[in-house]
Structure formats: C-alpha cells, structure tokens
Design a protein around this motif. Structure first.
Motif, short mmCIF file in Angstrom:
data_model
loop_
_atom_site.label_atom_id
_atom_site.label_comp_id
_atom_site.label_asym_id
_atom_site.label_seq_id
_atom_site.Cartn_x
_atom_site.Cartn_y
_atom_site.Cartn_z
N GLY A 180 50.24 54.83 17.38
CA GLY A 180 50.22 56.28 17.21
C GLY A 180 49.32 56.93 18.25
O GLY A 180 49.37 56.59 19.44
N PHE A 181 48.49 57.86 17.81
CA PHE A 181 47.60 58.58 18.72
C PHE A 181 46.27 57.85 18.85
O PHE A 181 45.21 58.35 18.50
CB PHE A 181 47.41 60.02 18.24
CG PHE A 181 48.64 60.86 18.41
CD1 PHE A 181 48.97 61.39 19.64
CD2 PHE A 181 49.49 61.10 17.34
CE1 PHE A 181 50.11 62.16 19.81
CE2 PHE A 181 50.63 61.86 17.49
CZ PHE A 181 50.94 62.38 18.74
N ARG A 182 46.36 56.65 19.38
CA ARG A 182 45.19 55.82 19.68
C ARG A 182 45.47 55.06 20.96
O ARG A 182 46.55 54.49 21.12
CB ARG A 182 44.90 54.81 18.56
CG ARG A 182 44.52 55.39 17.22
CD ARG A 182 44.24 54.26 16.22
NE ARG A 182 43.82 54.76 14.93
CZ ARG A 182 44.65 55.07 13.94
NH1 ARG A 182 45.96 54.95 14.13
NH2 ARG A 182 44.19 55.50 12.79
N GLY A 183 44.52 55.09 21.89
CA GLY A 183 44.70 54.28 23.08
C GLY A 183 44.50 55.05 24.36
O GLY A 183 44.03 56.19 24.38
N ASN A 184 44.89 54.40 25.46
CA ASN A 184 44.75 54.95 26.80
C ASN A 184 46.13 55.20 27.38
O ASN A 184 47.02 54.34 27.31
CB ASN A 184 43.98 53.98 27.69
CG ASN A 184 42.58 53.68 27.14
OD1 ASN A 184 41.82 54.60 26.87
ND2 ASN A 184 42.26 52.41 26.99
N PHE A 185 46.29 56.36 28.00
CA PHE A 185 47.59 56.80 28.49
C PHE A 185 47.44 57.42 29.87
O PHE A 185 46.33 57.71 30.32
CB PHE A 185 48.20 57.84 27.54
CG PHE A 185 48.35 57.38 26.12
CD1 PHE A 185 49.55 56.86 25.66
CD2 PHE A 185 47.29 57.47 25.22
CE1 PHE A 185 49.70 56.44 24.34
CE2 PHE A 185 47.43 57.05 23.90
CZ PHE A 185 48.64 56.54 23.47
N VAL A 186 48.57 57.66 30.53
CA VAL A 186 48.60 58.40 31.79
C VAL A 186 49.39 59.69 31.55
O VAL A 186 50.51 59.66 31.03
CB VAL A 186 49.25 57.59 32.91
CG1 VAL A 186 49.36 58.43 34.18
CG2 VAL A 186 48.43 56.33 33.19
N LEU A 187 48.79 60.83 31.92
CA LEU A 187 49.35 62.14 31.63
C LEU A 187 49.62 62.90 32.92
O LEU A 187 48.78 62.94 33.82
CB LEU A 187 48.38 62.92 30.74
CG LEU A 187 48.74 64.34 30.31
CD1 LEU A 187 48.12 64.65 28.95
CD2 LEU A 187 48.25 65.38 31.32
#
Length: 214
Positions: A150-157
């Motif tokens: 879900g809305f947990r972790g590392n992302f690229v935006l």
C-alpha cells in the motif's frame, strides 16, 4: 515528535468534505487536535455548498465562505462569531463528485497544495493535485514502485502540470501510522518537501495529502 507531526502542530491540516442535501460530512486531521488522529463530524448546513457563497453550520456555530476559483478549485474561509478560524484550498474529487479535498491552515504557515494519490496497479500510483503554482487547473503525478504494502515504501515520482511543464524524477518516501501517512519528497539527496495525508474515508486505495517546502 516527527517532522510531519510538527507540521500538523503548526496548524496545517487535511480534510475531505462530502456534500449531501442540507448536510456536510467532514473527515479531517491536523491542527491543534492532531493528537486525536483522524476525526469525523457531520453538520447540518444551509445553502448549496458546491456554489459560491457563505453557509452556516448550525451545530458548530461556524460560517464557511466558499469561493469558486475554477471548475476544479475553491478557496475556503471559516469564521466563528465573525472571527477567523481557518482557511482552506480545495480541489474537486474526480472520483467522487460529492466530495472536496481540502488543505487547511489556522496560522501563518500555508500548505503548498492538496493532492489525492490513488493506487492504480501493482507498480503505479497516480496523483491529482493543485498547488500555489497551479491553483486553477489540476496537474498529475505518476509514481512508480511496488504497491504491495500500500502506501509504504520508496518510490520514484514525476509531475506533469496542466501547461505541459514536467518535474522530476523525485524520490518519494511514504510511511504509515494507522490512517495517517507521512511523506517526503527528495531530489539530489536533499529533502525539499514534507507532507502528510490520511486514508480516503471512501477509498482505502487512496490518500488525501498536503505538503510544504522545507
């Protein structure tokens, strides 16, 4: 106290306002009551809250002035007994025509924008936002990374404004405390924005968030 909780203590908050005939359903987090977590209240209201004007929330003793800025956005001002209580920047929810998403503030520190992030597939989150730079026409964030947790972790935006201007890539980190999410935006090894959000009360696959530059 975390940096994000510190933002809430500044008097910054996030809310969803849902509109029904004669009533306003408010789900919110932040401000002086941030320690209470996400709260929900329903008020009887006079007037059509989707149009420009001032509306009275009788049980709370509040008057809410809503000014339409564009087909997508509104400014809000809340008073009690003629005294200012809060201001807000609101965005229509394209997934819920009865709802407004609001970044609000009670002091001098104003949030930079309001955004809804929704999980679209196992590797993609889509953001829909307005900001001080684009207050009238929504832009879009495309977030890439595993949504298995879900809305947990590392992302690229990456961001795409309505006028075609792009921003990114930015490193986007999200952690979750119950129904609250803590968010940072990072570029070239430096955090340049912090924000927080809450799980959309109508959609557990979405969050409504606000943020400020740091």
């Amino acid at each position: 106290m975390s940096e994000v909780l510190h933002l809430a203590a500044f008097g910054i908050g996030i809310a969803q306002v849902r509109i029904a005939p004669g009533a306003l359903d408010l789900t919110f987090y932040g401000g002086a009551d941030h320690g209470a977590g996400v709260c929900r209240r329903t008020y009887r209201a006079t007037g059509d809250l989707r149009e420009k004007g001032t509306f009275h929330l009788s049980e709370a003793g509040l008057d809410m002035a809503i000014t339409r800025c564009s087909p997508y956005s509104f400014n809000l001002a809340v008073e009690r007994g003629g005294q200012p209580v809060a201001k807000g920047l609101a965005l229509t929810d394209r997934d819920d025509p009865q709802a407004l998403m609001v970044a609000w503030w009670t002091g001098e520190t104003q949030p930079y924008g309001v955004v809804k992030y929704s999980i679209r597939d196992p590797e993609t989150i889509i953001g829909y936002y307005i900001s001080k730079m684009t207050p009238d026409v929504p832009g879009e964030d495309i977030v890439i990374g595993s949504t298995a947790d879900g809305f947990r972790g590392n992302f690229v935006l990456n961001s795409l404004e309505a006028g075609g201007r792009t921003w990114g890539p930015h490193y986007w980190t999200v952690s979750q405390r119950g129904r609250i999410t803590d968010i940072t935006w990072e570029e070239h090894g430096r955090i340049f924005c912090r924000g927080f959000g809450m799980i959309d009360p109508q959609d557990s696959g979405s969050i409504i968030a606000t943020y400020i530059p740091v």
